[in-house]
Scaffold this motif. Structure first.
Motif, PDB file in Angstrom:
ATOM      1  N   ALA A  34       1.019  -1.256  -0.498  1.00 11.11           N
ATOM      2  CA  ALA A  34       0.463  -0.042   0.103  1.00 11.11           C
ATOM      3  C   ALA A  34       0.642   1.150   0.296  1.00 11.11           C
ATOM      4  CB  ALA A  34      -0.747   0.293   0.969  1.00 11.11           C
ATOM      5  N   VAL A  35       2.597   1.018   0.934  1.00 10.98           N
ATOM      6  CA  VAL A  35       2.870   2.671   1.313  1.00 10.98           C
ATOM      7  C   VAL A  35       3.460   2.384  -0.608  1.00 10.98           C
ATOM      8  CG1 VAL A  35       5.137   3.500   2.102  1.00 10.98           C
ATOM      9  CG2 VAL A  35       3.036   2.518   3.831  1.00 10.98           C
ATOM     10  N   LYS A  36       4.128   1.797  -0.957  1.00 14.30           N
ATOM     11  CA  LYS A  36       4.640   1.226  -2.619  1.00 14.30           C
ATOM     12  C   LYS A  36       4.014   1.835  -2.862  1.00 14.30           C
ATOM     13  CE  LYS A  36       5.872  -1.657  -5.886  1.00 14.30           C
ATOM     14  NZ  LYS A  36       6.837  -2.486  -6.636  1.00 14.30           N
ATOM     15  N   ASN A  37       2.467   1.802  -3.032  1.00 16.41           N
ATOM     16  CA  ASN A  37       1.363   1.791  -4.485  1.00 16.41           C
ATOM     17  C   ASN A  37       1.294   4.351  -4.125  1.00 16.41           C
ATOM     18  OD1 ASN A  37       1.520  -0.677  -5.701  1.00 16.41           O
ATOM     19  ND2 ASN A  37      -0.590  -1.156  -4.352  1.00 16.41           N
ATOM     20  N   ARG A  51       9.020  -1.933   2.899  1.00 10.66           N
ATOM     21  CA  ARG A  51       8.708  -3.401   3.583  1.00 10.66           C
ATOM     22  C   ARG A  51       8.290  -2.016   4.768  1.00 10.66           C
ATOM     23  NH1 ARG A  51       7.553  -8.163   2.053  1.00 10.66           N
ATOM     24  NH2 ARG A  51       8.408  -9.516   4.119  1.00 10.66           N
ATOM     25  N   VAL A  52       6.900  -2.539   5.994  1.00  9.64           N
ATOM     26  CA  VAL A  52       6.806  -2.175   6.586  1.00  9.64           C
ATOM     27  C   VAL A  52       6.761  -2.419   8.141  1.00  9.64           C
ATOM     28  CG1 VAL A  52       4.738  -0.743   8.176  1.00  9.64           C
ATOM     29  CG2 VAL A  52       5.133  -0.432   5.678  1.00  9.64           C
TER      30      VAL A  52
ATOM     31  N   GLU B  74      12.361  13.812   1.249  1.00  8.16           N
ATOM     32  CA  GLU B  74      11.085  14.161   0.619  1.00  8.16           C
ATOM     33  C   GLU B  74       9.413  12.900   0.935  1.00  8.16           C
ATOM     34  OE1 GLU B  74      11.307  16.215  -3.131  1.00  8.16           O
ATOM     35  OE2 GLU B  74       9.243  15.620  -3.608  1.00  8.16           O
ATOM     36  N   MET B  75       9.735  11.970   0.704  1.00  9.92           N
ATOM     37  CA  MET B  75       8.805  11.102   0.658  1.00  9.92           C
ATOM     38  C   MET B  75       8.181  10.808   2.418  1.00  9.92           C
ATOM     39  SD  MET B  75      10.399   7.769  -1.407  1.00  9.92           S
ATOM     40  CE  MET B  75      11.355   7.688  -2.756  1.00  9.92           C
ATOM     41  N   SER B  76       9.490  10.890   3.076  1.00  8.18           N
ATOM     42  CA  SER B  76       9.119  10.536   5.077  1.00  8.18           C
ATOM     43  C   SER B  76       8.851  12.179   5.034  1.00  8.18           C
ATOM     44  CB  SER B  76      10.825  11.136   5.391  1.00  8.18           C
ATOM     45  OG  SER B  76      11.486   9.894   4.584  1.00  8.18           O
ATOM     46  N   ARG B  77       9.086  13.419   4.402  1.00  6.65           N
ATOM     47  CA  ARG B  77       7.901  14.555   4.819  1.00  6.65           C
ATOM     48  C   ARG B  77       6.799  14.115   4.167  1.00  6.65           C
ATOM     49  NH1 ARG B  77      11.323  17.771   2.509  1.00  6.65           N
ATOM     50  NH2 ARG B  77      10.240  18.418   1.794  1.00  6.65           N
ATOM     51  N   ARG B  78       6.611  13.822   3.218  1.00  2.00           N
ATOM     52  CA  ARG B  78       5.742  14.082   2.644  1.00  2.00           C
ATOM     53  C   ARG B  78       3.965  12.609   2.758  1.00  2.00           C
ATOM     54  NH1 ARG B  78       5.273  15.030  -3.257  1.00  2.00           N
ATOM     55  NH2 ARG B  78       3.487  15.017  -3.278  1.00  2.00           N
ATOM     56  N   LEU B  79       5.207  11.911   2.855  1.00  2.00           N
ATOM     57  CA  LEU B  79       3.775  10.505   3.199  1.00  2.00           C
ATOM     58  C   LEU B  79       4.258   9.365   4.833  1.00  2.00           C
ATOM     59  CD1 LEU B  79       1.579   8.572   1.581  1.00  2.00           C
ATOM     60  CD2 LEU B  79       2.857   7.424   0.745  1.00  2.00           C
ATOM     61  N   LEU B  80       5.403   9.429   4.768  1.00  2.24           N
ATOM     62  CA  LEU B  80       6.171   8.378   5.005  1.00  2.24           C
ATOM     63  C   LEU B  80       5.513   8.520   7.411  1.00  2.24           C
ATOM     64  CD1 LEU B  80       8.628   6.617   3.905  1.00  2.24           C
ATOM     65  CD2 LEU B  80       6.759   6.075   3.295  1.00  2.24           C
ATOM     66  N   SER B  81       5.478   9.733   7.287  1.00  3.48           N
ATOM     67  CA  SER B  81       5.410   9.934   8.058  1.00  3.48           C
ATOM     68  C   SER B  81       4.493  11.510   8.489  1.00  3.48           C
ATOM     69  CB  SER B  81       6.824  11.358   8.974  1.00  3.48           C
ATOM     70  OG  SER B  81       6.939  12.415   8.912  1.00  3.48           O
ATOM     71  N   ASN B  82       3.934  11.717   9.690  1.00  2.51           N
ATOM     72  CA  ASN B  82       2.975  12.731   9.585  1.00  2.51           C
ATOM     73  C   ASN B  82       4.108  13.895  10.914  1.00  2.51           C
ATOM     74  OD1 ASN B  82       1.570  14.505  10.607  1.00  2.51           O
ATOM     75  ND2 ASN B  82      -0.416  13.609  11.762  1.00  2.51           N
TER      76      ASN B  82
END
Lengths: 97, 97
Positions: A34-37, A51-52, B74-82
């Protein structure tokens, strides 16, 4: 200074453990997919595999690195991870007194 | 060997990023408290603080460390974390071609 050293030695040391828990390679990781998509949908086409897992930071008292490691190892196996489907790894660092 | 080197240079490099996402210090972490209580109940009295976070492992293509770092950032800021309630940190390593 002598008294301080003696007191310091008598006190248990404080350790900080960082435990990383990931699903085993063979186990399907729907959250990772899901994260990859989502990343691809945001334009991050260069991402290949995701991988999470869980990340657990804990502080504990132990008289030395060896004792701290064996306790963290035990905690990881018994409670923090599910050894059937998950792998764990950890790093230890001294956190002062 | 010359052809291989040229081909290798033309190909984008593969990078592996390990992103650790934790709640900010000031944010209450009920999951961490639950894990800590469970550890104490199991007899791990030496445990002091527990914080639970997310751990994300991803592979991506990038022409160099700098580019890979800026994309992962950028990914960490925009999607992976809040970023309102979470901190992130990551490490990068080359994963071959």
């Amino acid at each position: 200074m002598k008294y301080y050293a003696a007191w310091k030695e008598a006190k248990a040391l404080q350790w900080k453990a960082k435990v990383e828990i990931t699903l085993k390679r063979a186990v399907l990781d729907p959250q990772g997919i899901a994260v990859k998509n989502s990343l691809k949908a945001l334009g991050y086409e260069e991402v290949d595999q995701v991988r999470v897992g869980k990340y657990i930071e804990l502080t504990l008292e132990a008289s030395g690195r060896k004792e701290a490691a064996s306790r963290v190892e035990e905690m990881s196996r018994r409670l923090l991870s599910n050894p059937v489907i998950e792998d764990y790894s950890y790093t230890l660092q001294e956190a002062g007194l």
